[in-house]
Design an enzyme around this catalytic site. Structure first.
Site, PDB file in Angstrom:
ATOM      1  CG  ASN A  23     -11.315 -72.586 -15.485  1.00  9.98           C
ATOM      2  OD1 ASN A  23     -11.292 -73.709 -15.994  1.00  9.98           O
ATOM      3  ND2 ASN A  23     -12.430 -71.936 -15.241  1.00  9.98           N
ATOM      4  CB  CYS A 117     -20.017 -76.613 -24.811  1.00 14.07           C
ATOM      5  SG  CYS A 117     -19.839 -75.100 -23.907  1.00 14.07           S
ATOM      6  NE  ARG A 122     -17.031 -71.736 -23.986  1.00 13.99           N
ATOM      7  CZ  ARG A 122     -16.578 -72.458 -22.957  1.00 13.99           C
ATOM      8  NH1 ARG A 122     -17.128 -73.593 -22.670  1.00 13.99           N
ATOM      9  NH2 ARG A 122     -15.543 -72.036 -22.270  1.00 13.99           N
ATOM     10  NE  ARG A 397     -14.988 -80.963 -19.340  1.00 15.46           N
ATOM     11  CZ  ARG A 397     -15.215 -80.085 -20.324  1.00 15.46           C
ATOM     12  NH1 ARG A 397     -16.347 -80.117 -20.972  1.00 15.46           N
ATOM     13  NH2 ARG A 397     -14.317 -79.192 -20.637  1.00 15.46           N
TER      14      ARG A 397
HETATM   15  C1  EPZ Z   1     -12.891 -69.467 -19.595  1.00 15.93           C
HETATM   16  O1  EPZ Z   1     -13.494 -69.909 -20.797  1.00 15.93           O
HETATM   17  C2  EPZ Z   1     -13.187 -70.553 -18.570  1.00 15.93           C
HETATM   18  N1  EPZ Z   1     -12.598 -71.818 -19.001  1.00 15.93           N
HETATM   19  C3  EPZ Z   1     -14.697 -70.709 -18.407  1.00 15.93           C
HETATM   20  O2  EPZ Z   1     -14.914 -71.663 -17.375  1.00 15.93           O
HETATM   21  C4  EPZ Z   1     -15.279 -69.364 -17.975  1.00 15.93           C
HETATM   22  O3  EPZ Z   1     -16.684 -69.479 -17.879  1.00 15.93           O
HETATM   23  C5  EPZ Z   1     -14.913 -68.283 -18.997  1.00 15.93           C
HETATM   24  O4  EPZ Z   1     -13.472 -68.230 -19.152  1.00 15.93           O
HETATM   25  C6  EPZ Z   1     -15.403 -66.895 -18.580  1.00 15.93           C
HETATM   26  O5  EPZ Z   1     -14.873 -66.568 -17.335  1.00 15.93           O
HETATM   27  C7  EPZ Z   1     -11.269 -72.006 -18.831  1.00 15.93           C
HETATM   28  O6  EPZ Z   1     -10.559 -71.146 -18.339  1.00 15.93           O
HETATM   29  C8  EPZ Z   1     -10.725 -73.335 -19.262  1.00 15.93           C
HETATM   30  P1  EPZ Z   1     -13.983 -66.440 -22.713  1.00 15.93           P
HETATM   31  P2  EPZ Z   1     -13.170 -69.124 -22.188  1.00 15.93           P
HETATM   32  O7  EPZ Z   1     -13.104 -66.554 -23.901  1.00 15.93           O
HETATM   33  O8  EPZ Z   1     -11.770 -68.690 -22.202  1.00 15.93           O
HETATM   34  C9  EPZ Z   1     -16.858 -64.867 -26.099  1.00 15.93           C
HETATM   35  C10 EPZ Z   1     -15.892 -73.508 -16.320  1.00 15.93           C
HETATM   36  O9  EPZ Z   1     -17.044 -73.721 -15.942  1.00 15.93           O
HETATM   37  N2  EPZ Z   1     -15.709 -65.018 -26.991  1.00 15.93           N
HETATM   38  O10 EPZ Z   1     -13.670 -65.457 -21.656  1.00 15.93           O
HETATM   39  O11 EPZ Z   1     -13.665 -69.970 -23.298  1.00 15.93           O
HETATM   40  C11 EPZ Z   1     -17.417 -66.225 -25.676  1.00 15.93           C
HETATM   41  O12 EPZ Z   1     -18.312 -66.703 -26.666  1.00 15.93           O
HETATM   42  C12 EPZ Z   1     -15.635 -72.871 -17.673  1.00 15.93           C
HETATM   43  O13 EPZ Z   1     -14.860 -73.784 -15.642  1.00 15.93           O
HETATM   44  C13 EPZ Z   1     -15.805 -64.538 -28.292  1.00 15.93           C
HETATM   45  O14 EPZ Z   1     -16.833 -64.008 -28.701  1.00 15.93           O
HETATM   46  O15 EPZ Z   1     -14.137 -67.872 -22.010  1.00 15.93           O
HETATM   47  C14 EPZ Z   1     -18.113 -65.918 -24.380  1.00 15.93           C
HETATM   48  O16 EPZ Z   1     -19.413 -65.421 -24.653  1.00 15.93           O
HETATM   49  C15 EPZ Z   1     -16.925 -72.639 -18.447  1.00 15.93           C
HETATM   50  N3  EPZ Z   1     -14.743 -64.694 -29.136  1.00 15.93           N
HETATM   51  C16 EPZ Z   1     -17.257 -64.797 -23.782  1.00 15.93           C
HETATM   52  O17 EPZ Z   1     -16.451 -64.288 -24.856  1.00 15.93           O
HETATM   53  C17 EPZ Z   1     -13.570 -65.282 -28.729  1.00 15.93           C
HETATM   54  O18 EPZ Z   1     -12.623 -65.373 -29.542  1.00 15.93           O
HETATM   55  C18 EPZ Z   1     -16.326 -65.273 -22.681  1.00 15.93           C
HETATM   56  O19 EPZ Z   1     -15.483 -66.234 -23.245  1.00 15.93           O
HETATM   57  C19 EPZ Z   1     -13.494 -65.769 -27.405  1.00 15.93           C
HETATM   58  C20 EPZ Z   1     -14.572 -65.622 -26.548  1.00 15.93           C
END
Ligand code: EPZ
Length: 417
Positions: A23, A117, A122, A397
């Site tokens: 990440n 997913c 997301r 992955r």
């Molecule tokens: C990152 O995903 C990580 N992936 C995820 O790891 C990790 O679980 C997540 O951060 C939370 O820590 C990578 O870094 C590649 P978020 P990301 O945007 O950026 C909501 C793993 O297992 N949200 O912080 O997609 C979203 O729906 C993966 O390695 C919005 O509502 O996570 C979620 O409920 C899984 N609107 C929450 O925020 C947006 O525009 C956290 O999402 C963006 C996000």
């Protein structure tokens, strides 16, 4: 179809070296689009997600050379297209992280809307709201997000939720913008700090990464750099849980202990004995697990990416544990699979109630996401009989050579093609 077969393997012992952070490397790879000069990056983990991101960078115009194992030299002299194709975006959500750099470098981008997913819908609303604040026109049509800007202008952006991806995407867009951008309520994960350090080493001007308020002063150009990716704190945490669950004694090398504090704290509460060193950590357990309550939170809270692994561990705790998932709306898919193995868990809304001590038995189960896959391996290591895990591509992955690493410490685990 590939399957992972696991048999009961208690008291695992030995040393496991953790790879570079998945990440952290994914946004850093996207950030190479910001410079015309070469970026040499070390400690890149050999993961499917890294392959996909490199394929995408090549489509966009990057020249990528493996100069030694786990080290890539990436040069993006010219961006040849600003369109990220459906085939790649649909494979990996993190491909969306090229939007910020494309807007910064060439003022437009056409990216297929990333899908949800297993763990949730997301959305990307926070990314888009931030890009608009920086002066981007955004239109969605035929499943693509079309973004255009004559010039990105720094602005104040408040994130309704400290989204990791939105924070990363907006940092990358702001780095070459005119003027200063402030991102408030930013994500504080170590991977954000690593991205900021990478960009600053290219001549960027980012202050406050790792705090809730990040200031980015736009610069004209970025130059070449050399960088080593931080260790993967979730891979490290996963092997720490393996040691605790199997009553083992594992020395986990290449870690940053300050990144592991929430995991260390919770494992201590379960009764595991932990010894922290400069860049390694030892976890010793007698296999008797005390129940603990877990609430996932943005960093520095307990990481959602460790929730599934702890569900497997707490299934054999003597007593009741409650896991409250606050980050994703559907991140308990692994519970159904663990129930097939005899785990006594009840899902109530965004909480899972585990009543131990469950007697686990091997079963045929399916990985629903990469952390769920890791949880099933952990459960397989402590269950009576053989566990067969399918959909192993999820695990590939995010965990480089997990089978080899576990075999080296005594686990009866193999991959069947
Ligand atoms: C990152 O995903 C990580 N992936 C995820 O790891 C990790 O679980 C997540 O951060 C939370 O820590 C990578 O870094 C590649 P978020 P990301 O945007 O950026 C909501 C793993 O297992 N949200 O912080 O997609 C979203 O729906 C993966 O390695 C919005 O509502 O996570 C979620 O409920 C899984 N609107 C929450 O925020 C947006 O525009 C956290 O999402 C963006 C996000």
């Amino acid at each position: 179809m590939k399957k992972i077969k696991v048999n009961k393997s208690l008291e695992l012992a030995g040393t496991i070296r953790v790879d570079g952070s998945k990440n952290a490397i994914l946004p850093i790879l996207a950030a190479t689009l910001l410079s015309e000069e070469e970026c040499i990056i070390h400690d890149i983990p050999k993961l499917k997600d890294v392959e996909i991101m490199c394929q995408l960078l090549k489509v966009l115009g990057a020249d990528i050379e493996e100069i030694e194992s786990n080290t890539l030299k990436i040069t993006v002299k010219n961006i040849t297209t600003c369109e990220a194709p459906y085939e790649l975006i649909s494979k990996m959500r993190a491909s969306f992280l090229v939007m910020g750099p494309l807007l910064a470098r060439c003022g437009n981008s056409k990216i297929y809307m990333p899908g949800g997913c297993a763990i949730g819908t997301r959305p990307i609303d926070l990314h888009l709201k931030g890009f608009k604040a920086l002066g981007t026109d955004i239109k969605s049509e035929n499943g693509y997000v079309n973004a255009k800007t004559d010039k990105l202008i720094g602005n104040y952006i408040y994130l309704d939720f400290p989204s990791v991806g939105a924070t990363e995407n907006l940092i990358m867009a702001a780095v070459l913008a005119e003027g200063e951008t402030i991102i408030e309520n930013a994500a504080e994960e170590p991977e954000i700090v690593d991205l900021a350090n990478f960009i600053n080493s290219m001549g960027g001007n980012i202050i406050g990464a790792g705090t809730k308020t990040i200031r980015i002063k736009g610069v004209k150009k970025l130059h070449k750099t050399e960088h080593t990716v931080i260790p993967d704190r979730i891979e490290a945490g996963t092997y720490m849980v393996v040691a605790a669950a199997t009553g083992g004694d594992l020395l986990i090398e290449n870690i940053v202990s300050s990144h592991l504090q929430p995991i260390i704290a919770k494992l201590n509460e379960t009764g595991a004995h932990i010894e922290e060193y400069e860049d390694k950590i030892r976890v010793v357990s007698n296999g008797i697990i005390k129940p603990v309550d877990i609430k996932t939170l943005p960093y520095p809270g307990f990481p959602t990416d460790m929730q599934a692994q702890f569900m497997a561990l707490l299934s054999i705790a003597d007593g009741t544990s409650i896991i409250h998932e606050t980050i994703f709306e559907n991140r308990f898919m692994h519970a159904n699979e663990l129930m097939r193995m005899g785990v006594n868990v009840k899902i109530e809304g965004s909480s899972a109630v585990l009543t131990g001590k469950s007697e686990l038995t091997g079963a045929k189960v399916k990985a629903t996401d990469l952390r769920a896959g890791a949880a099933l391996i952990i459960a397989g290591l402590i269950a009576e009989g053989e566990t067969e895990i399918t959909d192993v591509y999820h695990i590939e992955r995010g965990y480089a050579d997990i089978i080899g690493k576990l075999q080296n410490v005594g686990a009866k685990i193999r991959l069947e093609e």
